[in-house]
Design a protein around this motif. Structure first.
Motif, PDB file in Angstrom:
ATOM      1  N   ILE A 214       0.865  -1.183   0.000  1.00  0.00           N
ATOM      2  CA  ILE A 214       0.000   0.000   0.000  1.00  0.00           C
ATOM      3  C   ILE A 214       0.901   1.231   0.000  1.00  0.00           C
ATOM      4  CG2 ILE A 214      -1.746   1.337   1.244  1.00  0.00           C
ATOM      5  CD1 ILE A 214      -2.783  -1.201   2.475  1.00  0.00           C
ATOM      6  N   GLU A 215       0.588   2.191  -0.887  1.00  0.00           N
ATOM      7  CA  GLU A 215       1.309   3.464  -0.930  1.00  0.00           C
ATOM      8  C   GLU A 215       0.310   4.607  -0.736  1.00  0.00           C
ATOM      9  OE1 GLU A 215       4.295   3.616  -4.309  1.00  0.00           O
ATOM     10  OE2 GLU A 215       3.226   1.749  -4.788  1.00  0.00           O
TER      11      GLU A 215
ATOM     12  N   SER B  52      -9.316  -3.211 -10.393  1.00  0.00           N
ATOM     13  CA  SER B  52      -8.041  -3.932 -10.396  1.00  0.00           C
ATOM     14  C   SER B  52      -7.315  -3.778  -9.065  1.00  0.00           C
ATOM     15  CB  SER B  52      -7.147  -3.412 -11.527  1.00  0.00           C
ATOM     16  OG  SER B  52      -7.738  -3.659 -12.781  1.00  0.00           O
ATOM     17  N   ALA B  53      -7.351  -2.574  -8.496  1.00  0.00           N
ATOM     18  CA  ALA B  53      -6.663  -2.329  -7.229  1.00  0.00           C
ATOM     19  C   ALA B  53      -7.275  -3.129  -6.092  1.00  0.00           C
ATOM     20  CB  ALA B  53      -6.678  -0.840  -6.902  1.00  0.00           C
TER      21      ALA B  53
ATOM     22  N   GLU C 104      -2.984  10.405  -3.578  1.00  0.00           N
ATOM     23  CA  GLU C 104      -3.316   9.139  -4.219  1.00  0.00           C
ATOM     24  C   GLU C 104      -2.999   7.955  -3.307  1.00  0.00           C
ATOM     25  OE1 GLU C 104      -1.042   8.906  -7.819  1.00  0.00           O
ATOM     26  OE2 GLU C 104       0.838   8.473  -6.782  1.00  0.00           O
ATOM     27  N   VAL C 105      -3.723   6.879  -3.557  1.00  0.00           N
ATOM     28  CA  VAL C 105      -3.516   5.615  -2.854  1.00  0.00           C
ATOM     29  C   VAL C 105      -3.309   4.528  -3.907  1.00  0.00           C
ATOM     30  CG1 VAL C 105      -4.533   3.869  -1.344  1.00  0.00           C
ATOM     31  CG2 VAL C 105      -4.948   6.300  -0.901  1.00  0.00           C
ATOM     32  N   LYS C 106      -2.243   3.753  -3.738  1.00  0.00           N
ATOM     33  CA  LYS C 106      -1.983   2.637  -4.643  1.00  0.00           C
ATOM     34  C   LYS C 106      -1.924   1.336  -3.853  1.00  0.00           C
ATOM     35  CE  LYS C 106       0.546   5.213  -8.200  1.00  0.00           C
ATOM     36  NZ  LYS C 106       1.825   5.311  -8.954  1.00  0.00           N
ATOM     37  N   ILE C 107      -2.526   0.309  -4.411  1.00  0.00           N
ATOM     38  CA  ILE C 107      -2.452  -1.033  -3.852  1.00  0.00           C
ATOM     39  C   ILE C 107      -1.750  -1.909  -4.877  1.00  0.00           C
ATOM     40  CG2 ILE C 107      -3.754  -3.025  -3.026  1.00  0.00           C
ATOM     41  CD1 ILE C 107      -5.974  -1.062  -2.226  1.00  0.00           C
ATOM     42  N   ASN C 108      -0.608  -2.473  -4.472  1.00  0.00           N
ATOM     43  CA  ASN C 108       0.239  -3.210  -5.421  1.00  0.00           C
ATOM     44  C   ASN C 108       0.545  -2.372  -6.657  1.00  0.00           C
ATOM     45  OD1 ASN C 108       0.655  -5.470  -3.911  1.00  0.00           O
ATOM     46  ND2 ASN C 108      -0.688  -6.808  -5.077  1.00  0.00           N
TER      47      ASN C 108
ATOM     48  N   ILE D 158      -1.277  -0.087  -8.045  1.00  0.00           N
ATOM     49  CA  ILE D 158      -2.452   0.263  -8.854  1.00  0.00           C
ATOM     50  C   ILE D 158      -3.262   1.322  -8.125  1.00  0.00           C
ATOM     51  CG2 ILE D 158      -4.519  -0.616 -10.004  1.00  0.00           C
ATOM     52  CD1 ILE D 158      -3.215  -3.409  -9.923  1.00  0.00           C
ATOM     53  N   ASP D 159      -3.577   2.409  -8.796  1.00  0.00           N
ATOM     54  CA  ASP D 159      -4.314   3.527  -8.209  1.00  0.00           C
ATOM     55  C   ASP D 159      -5.759   3.121  -7.922  1.00  0.00           C
ATOM     56  OD1 ASP D 159      -5.996   6.072  -8.212  1.00  0.00           O
ATOM     57  OD2 ASP D 159      -3.976   6.920  -8.357  1.00  0.00           O
ATOM     58  N   VAL D 160      -6.215   3.315  -6.667  1.00  0.00           N
ATOM     59  CA  VAL D 160      -7.547   2.842  -6.284  1.00  0.00           C
ATOM     60  C   VAL D 160      -8.667   3.710  -6.839  1.00  0.00           C
ATOM     61  CG1 VAL D 160      -6.708   1.758  -4.160  1.00  0.00           C
ATOM     62  CG2 VAL D 160      -7.599   4.088  -4.076  1.00  0.00           C
TER      63      VAL D 160
END
Length: 245
Positions: free
Chosen positions: A6-7, A75-76, A61-65, A67-69
């Motif tokens: 998670i970013e 996909s995220a 922004e939030v990315k999971i693996n 991928i932007d949520v």
């Protein structure tokens, strides 16, 4: 290099003229069991809702693996399982039937695969023998384990738990703790866990994020957080950090 699961980058949230979150940034890495701490009203649940795309950030922004949520929501979220507040099930339906209904929401699984997956997650959370009992007969600890079974249906790499131990007795807390360790060890699942039960988190987590009044005020390892207090207690370290802010 540690793999980011998670970013969180510069996330802020405003509702009308009120700032709920202000420029929050941190990462959760593969294998982490990360405690998410903050006083009531600090913004923890708001950030969890942003991560799970229940609400959108004002900026950031939030990315999971990776991928932007917001931009690639479906996909995220395939990589994420979550229990936000108390898990909700149909009380007059069995635990197995509740999970079967939820598994049907995954169009990429055949009916046979859905059935197999339900049995797999019931076994993981040790509810196979009670799978045909109505959820209304379940203890709170069993409902929490059923909630984790629900979160496992899509084979997530990350699970978010919001106050998972609220109301649990010591046996229920022990069972939940052992389940988290089991999933991290056997399924390589990373966790972000928000809770007010700091002594419990101290037994489970290897890293911590602390926010207050919508701001990130501390992040680091469990050992580093324990060193903030004179006696190594997480509760005292947390109070010391929050009182300084």
């Amino acid at each position: 290099m540690l793999e980011k699961k998670i970013e969180i980058k510069g996330v802020s949230k405003k509702i009308k003229n009120r700032t709920i979150l202000s420029d929050i940034s941190f990462d959760i890495y593969k294998g982490d069991i990360c405690g998410f701490l903050g006083p009531n009203g600090a913004g923890k649940t708001t950030l969890i809702r942003i991560i799970t795309n229940l609400i959108s950030p004002t900026k950031g922004e939030v990315k999971i693996n990776g991928i932007d949520v917001v931009k690639q929501r479906k996909s995220a979220l395939l990589n994420l399982g979550a229990i936000v507040e108390e898990p909700v099930f149909f009380p007059f339906m069995s635990g197995r039937k509740n999970l079967q209904n939820l598994a049907m929401l995954n169009p990429d699984m055949s009916k046979a695969e859905q059935k197999e997956k339900v049995e797999e997650v019931l076994k993981i959370v040790d509810l196979q023998s009670r799978g045909d009992d109505k959820v209304k007969t379940y203890s709170l600890g069993m409902k929490q384990r059923l909630g984790i079974a629900q979160a496992l249906l899509n084979n997530p790499e990350i699970i978010i738990l919001d106050e998972p131990a609220n109301g649990l007795d010591p046996i229920g807390m022990r069972d939940l703790r052992n389940l988290i360790f089991k999933l991290q060890r056997e399924k390589k699942i990373s966790f972000l866990i928000s809770s007010h039960l700091l002594d419990e988190l101290q037994q489970v987590c290897n890293r911590f994020i602390v926010i207050n009044e919508g701001n990130l005020i501390w992040e680091g390892s469990k050992k580093e957080l324990e060193s903030v207090s004179d006696n190594g207690r997480l509760e005292d370290a947390f109070i010391k950090l929050v009182s300084k802010y």
